[in-house]
Design an enzyme around this catalytic site. Structure first.
Site, short mmCIF file in Angstrom:
data_model
loop_
_atom_site.label_atom_id
_atom_site.label_comp_id
_atom_site.label_asym_id
_atom_site.label_seq_id
_atom_site.Cartn_x
_atom_site.Cartn_y
_atom_site.Cartn_z
N HIS A 10 -50.31 -0.31 -3.04
CA HIS A 10 -51.41 -0.88 -3.62
C HIS A 10 -52.32 0.65 -3.82
CE1 HIS A 10 -56.21 -1.95 -3.17
NE2 HIS A 10 -55.66 -0.64 -2.64
N GLU A 11 -51.95 1.17 -2.81
CA GLU A 11 -52.02 3.10 -2.67
C GLU A 11 -51.55 3.82 -3.76
OE1 GLU A 11 -54.33 3.65 -0.86
OE2 GLU A 11 -54.39 2.11 0.34
N GLU A 52 -60.36 -1.06 -6.74
CA GLU A 52 -59.82 -2.03 -5.90
C GLU A 52 -59.07 -2.72 -6.10
OE1 GLU A 52 -58.98 -0.47 -2.89
OE2 GLU A 52 -59.85 1.39 -3.10
#
Length: 522
Positions: free
Chosen positions: A237-238, A275
């Site tokens: 995700h990051e 996101e």
């Protein structure tokens, strides 16, 4: 999640040679030229493998210990021929993508043997990504050391100690993201960079301590502290934020109302896009449909209990992107190319502007709209006058219904119930009125029409249709992939007392509440 935390490097990169003939890094064996005085010497090859043990959050809250090969790590041969201290022998390679293996060969220049020799892995892959501690030092992993070596030998499998295993897990987890990056133009992260020797490097910082996961686009750096690397979804995700930054050529898109954000709830269009893209990157690369937290709990990207509606919800963006990439487009390659070219600021811009502008265009018709609708994002044609019956939801997977089923008579309240598309009292047909408004009637044999109350916060009821009744007229507008139903007679908006089974549908003054947003769910 992004942050402005910055760490400055204190270490110059080691010198090494990178041999890349294709987009996929593979383990290599490099044999240096032999000096004139040692032409008769035989190459000495040191082979073996690097692996690591890790706690797997993807396997649940018990986080059982698993083992993986350490792939695509820079690996270097160290040693000495004479009595000098061991030093780099100038032989570099990469650990294998299948088993973490290596085979490094060196031909002695002054003798026919090596007094001491070992292999050392660095927490870096070429100059594409690396993992550092908080002092900006590389993590290294050294094989067993051997003395007085006269012939090639295998040094077996080496693993890091538990104290640093998470650093190596974070490092190795980046591999599939690089493999999937969909950049045919270079080995770099995006097609904006064509020079294989000058790619933007992803810097990852890990140290034991309190859990922290963040990304700083200004420094292309991730902080993955504590137990965070136990979740490959969190690592990816990051790193997905980093990939987006590279696709946008270093101009990371602005995100509003994003300091706190949650998968099933509203943040903003821009936050849900950045996101949601990062969530989807992780799930796409790992082949599932969820986000896994470092404690082993997880959230599926499926609209339901506790979820809000529309494209300001990152979880709705997550599910939509994954369905498009896997089930409509076949993969994400053309989407990555289109995003690289157009750099949309929101999911709406991606779907409605970027996809049709792709060459060839990416689907935006019924085949693409259907998966979005399952995630409560409605970019399709108006439901007014389409002759179909629809279920309407404003959260938690619940459906607007005639309370008491079709047996309830005129004057029954409208309420929320568990979605069941076989129930005609949950099915709504929207017909156009001559004055530009619409009437909304249920699917019962003797249909009743949605009727606004005469006082604010009053219950919305179902009554027999009366074309002169202004409380039965609704103005339907669309925003953020959802519908707002306003009664022009009062100016009040269809809402509910709560998002729970049995909650009464009411009319309230317009606000930004997501409970005033409705989506045609089926």
């Amino acid at each position: 999640m992004t942050t402005r935390l910055r760490l400055r490097l204190r270490l110059r990169l080691p010198r090494h040679v990178v041999a890349l003939a294709a987009a996929l890094l593979i383990a290599v064996s490099l044999i240096p030229l032999t000096a004139t005085g040692a032409r008769a010497a035989t190459p000495i090859c040191i082979s073996g493998a690097f692996q690591y043990d890790y706690q797997s959050a993807e396997d649940g809250t018990a986080k059982p210990t698993r083992t993986k090969p350490l792939r695509n790590a820079n690996v270097e041969l160290w040693g000495a021929e004479g009595n000098e201290d061991g030093h780099s022998l100038g032989v570099w390679g990469f650990t294998g993508v299948d088993d973490g293996s290596f085979n490094l060969c060196y031909t002695p220049t002054t003798t026919t043997s090596l007094r001491v020799v070992w292999a050392q892995a660095w927490s870096q892959s070429s100059r594409l990504w690396r993992v550092l501690d908080y002092n900006a030092q590389y993590y290294t992993l050294q094989s067993p050391t051997y003395l007085h070596v006269t012939a090639s030998r295998n040094v077996g499998t080496t693993k890091p100690p538990a104290a640093t295993a998470r650093a190596w897990h974070a490092f190795d987890t980046i591999n599939p993201l690089w493999w999937y990056r969909a950049n045919p133009a270079s080995i770099c992260w995006s097609a904006h960079e064509l020079d294989n020797n000058n790619c933007t490097e992803l810097n990852i910082y890990w140290a034991d301590g309190n859990d922290k996961a963040s990304y700083d686009p200004d420094y292309n750096q991730l902080i993955l502290a504590g137990t965070v690397p136990d979740s490959e979804h969190t690592v990816l995700h990051e790193a997905g934020h980093f990939l987006m930054n590279r696709l946008y050529n270093g101009m990371f898109p602005k995100s509003d109302n994003c300091s706190s954000h949650y998968i099933p709830t509203v943040s903003s269009e821009t936050c849900a896009w950045t996101e949601g893209f990062a969530d989807s990157v992780a799930a796409y690369v790992l082949g599932d449909n969820r986000y896994v937290f470092s404690n082993g709990t997880s959230t599926e990207f499926t609209y339901g209990n506790g979820w809000q509606v529309g494209d300001q919800v990152q979880g709705n963006v997550d599910g939509s992107l994954l369905d498009l990439w896997r089930n409509v487009d076949g993969d994400w390659d053309r989407s990555i190319a289109a995003i690289t070219a157009k750099q949309p600021a929101t999911f709406s811009a991606y779907f409605n502007t970027v996809r049709p502008a792709a060459n060839p265009p990416l689907a935006t018709g019924s085949a693409a709209l259907a998966p979005l609708a399952r995630h409560t994002i409605d970019y399709g044609p108006t439901i007014i006058g389409d002759g179909k019956y629809h279920s309407l939801t404003n959260g938690s997977g619940l459906a607007l219904e005639r309370y008491g089923s079709c047996s309830a008579t005129s004057g029954a309240n409208a309420s929320l119930g568990t979605l069941d598309t076989t129930r005609s009292w949950q099915r709504w047909k929207v017909d156009a009125n001559p004055d530009g408004t619409a009437r909304i009637s249920d699917g019962c044999t003797q249909p009743l029409t949605l009727t606004a109350p005469s006082s604010t916060n009053g219950a919305v009821t179902l009554k027999a249709f009366d074309q002169a009744n202004g409380y039965q007229k609704w103005q339907i507008t669309k925003a953020n992939g959802t519908l707002r139903l306003t009664n022009p007679q009062t100016g009040w908006v269809l809402d509910s007392t709560s998002i729970t089974v049995g909650a009464t549908a009411v009319a309230k003054p317009p606000s930004g509440a997501n409970s005033q947003s409705w989506a045609p769910l089926a």
